[in-house]
Write a protein that holds these residues in place. Structure first.
Motif, short mmCIF file in Angstrom:
data_model
loop_
_atom_site.label_atom_id
_atom_site.label_comp_id
_atom_site.label_asym_id
_atom_site.label_seq_id
_atom_site.Cartn_x
_atom_site.Cartn_y
_atom_site.Cartn_z
N TYR A 279 -17.22 14.09 20.27
CA TYR A 279 -16.06 13.51 19.59
C TYR A 279 -15.95 14.08 18.18
O TYR A 279 -16.96 14.35 17.53
CB TYR A 279 -16.18 11.98 19.49
N ALA B 49 -12.40 8.59 19.62
CA ALA B 49 -12.68 7.33 20.35
C ALA B 49 -12.27 6.17 19.46
O ALA B 49 -12.37 6.26 18.24
CB ALA B 49 -14.16 7.23 20.69
N GLU C 80 -9.68 7.58 23.10
CA GLU C 80 -10.34 6.95 24.26
C GLU C 80 -10.81 5.57 23.84
O GLU C 80 -11.46 5.42 22.81
CB GLU C 80 -11.53 7.80 24.71
N PRO D 247 -15.22 3.99 25.05
CA PRO D 247 -15.93 4.78 26.06
C PRO D 247 -17.37 4.27 26.20
O PRO D 247 -18.08 4.13 25.20
CB PRO D 247 -15.90 6.21 25.50
#
Ligand code: GLY
Ligand code: MN
Ligand code: MN
Length: 436
Positions: free
Chosen positions: A29, A128, A144, A147
């Motif tokens: 990430y 994220a 996201e 996660p």
């Protein structure tokens, strides 16, 4: 904040920055956005439920209760805090504290609750977002949502406490203990459960909505209701026992302490049982060190309980057979303890250091900590011995029931039960008890 805690706090933030950079790189990430969360309204009402700021947000931002705020972590850049301070004449808006830690952040104050606008320029980046966020919002910002692998890795980061975190836990213990002493005095002075609760809150200097979990204040049989949730306003005629399970928060870090006291109308054996549980708790704490399995300590608790039941004449069998037949589990249905930190039942208690699941043993479904102990962990140690009709009565007509002294159980039943809970840090050489 004391000068020394300020220094420790800055070192804690430095370590977090390094750890997040490594983890984000490992998981691929470019950044992670942490949402503080916000209180939810009761359905059809304009009142809000009580609220706890998300743990991963609090890990960085020492402002429990802060809501509608965002923290963006991107390695190589200062963390960006979008601090929600609404223009609201009904309430007092939160204020950025005048504290050294704030200088480690780029802080944007915002009257709205939107995520940082800098996200609009994130093209090509993988992001994220963690927290109580809707899938629609995560979609809109192209992140996201929660996660699992990254979340487990960040949970793992909270398992071993920094010196700053241990300092906060220690202070939370000191404040909670002042409450416990006042609670005991209110009990001995003849107070009702509500009087004892108010004495606790007053002496520990906190309002009820700020406690880390709802205080358990149980007189007599209520001491045997594990998470007893009421406060009777009248004192009972016969004051046999008091169990208080109550804590305090410092910068979000929770104390979780239980004490049990015998009252003027207690059976003499009840005081002996309190001493017995206290002694076995101290023996279990003495066994704490890195490399010890917490499940083994939990099993050891059952053997100690079997021995206490035997020496007190409550069972006529050996400690071993009291454990094997399930008698000790009927007297103590919960686990020995759990990880402690920004959540009372802190994260990652049932996973190994790589994030793989470590479920509770089949016979101990309530055990919240199944790991091997490591230096820096903070755990509770809370053995209990209860007289809970719902658990003991079914044994009466079984082979195991023939080993129980039902007359003694009947005498002790109106006392509810005993729990003694301390907060302990696993030191590299052995236990560091924050509660004693
Ligand atoms: N106060 C809840 C617990 O001891 O786990
Ligand atoms: Mn507790
Ligand atoms: Mn606990």
């Amino acid at each position: 904040m004391t000068d020394s805690r300020t220094t420790l706090h800055l070192a804690h933030l430095d370590a977090l920055e390094r750890a997040y950079a490594t983890l984000l790189d490992t998981h691929g990430y470019d950044g992670v956005l942490l949402y503080s969360g916000h209180p939810h309204r009761h359905f059809g009402d304009d009142q809000e439920a009580s609220f706890a700021t998300y743990g991963h947000f609090l890990h960085w931002i020492a402002q429990p209760g802060l809501s509608h705020s965002w923290l963006l972590i991107r390695p190589g850049q200062p963390p960006l805090l979008r601090f929600h301070a609404p223009a609201d004449f009904w309430h007092l808006a939160p204020q950025i504290p005048n504290a050294a830690w704030t200088q480690r952040f780029t802080i944007e104050t915002a009257t709205d609750a939107q995520p940082p606008s800098v996200l609009a320029s994130r093209a090509g980046k993988r992001l994220a977002v963690l927290g109580d966020v809707t899938p629609e919002l995560a979609d809109r910002i192209g992140a996201e949502l929660n996660p699992p692998a990254l979340t487990r890795a960040l949970d793992e980061l909270r398992v071993r406490k920094s010196d700053y975190e241990i300092d906060c836990l220690s202070e939370a213990n000191r404040l909670a203990l002042a409450g416990h002493h006042a609670a005991r005095d209110a009990f001995l002075a003849g107070g009702a459960e509500l009087d004892i609760q108010l004495a606790y809150l007053g002496a520990s200097r906190q309002r009820e909505s700020e406690v880390p979990y709802q205080n358990i204040v149980g007189l007599n049989a209520h001491a045997g209701v594990l998470h007893y949730q009421h406060y009777d306003i009248e004192a009972p005629e016969h004051r046999r026992s008091l169990l208080v399970d109550a804590g305090h928060r410092v910068a979000g870090y929770a104390a979780d302490i239980t004490r049990t006291w015998a009252g003027p109308a207690a059976d003499t054996q009840f005081a002996e049982l309190i001493s017995g549980v206290d002694a076995l708790q101290q023996a279990l704490i003495a066994a704490i060190r890195p490399g010890v399995g917490y499940v083994d300590l939990h099993h050891s608790m059952h053997h100690h309980l079997g021995e206490l039941l035997r020496t007190q004449g409550l069972v006529r069998c050996s400690a071993e057979s009291a454990v094997e037949s399930g008698i000790t589990r009927a007297f103590c249905p919960h686990g020995l303890g759990h990880l402690l930190g920004l959540q009372v039942h802190d994260v990652a208690g049932r996973q190994d250091p790589r994030g793989e699941p470590l479920p509770a043993p089949e016979n101990d479904p309530a055990l919240r900590l199944t790991r091997e102990l490591e230096a820096g962990m903070a755990v509770t140690m809370e053995p209990g011995l209860y007289f809970i009709p719902l658990l003991l009565e079914p044994l009466r007509d079984t082979p195991a029931g023939r080993d129980i002294d039902w007359q003694a159980v009947g005498r002790l039943m109106p006392h509810g039960g005993i729990r003694i809970e301390d907060n302990v840090v696993v030191g590299s050489e052995g236990p560091i008890n924050l509660t004693r």
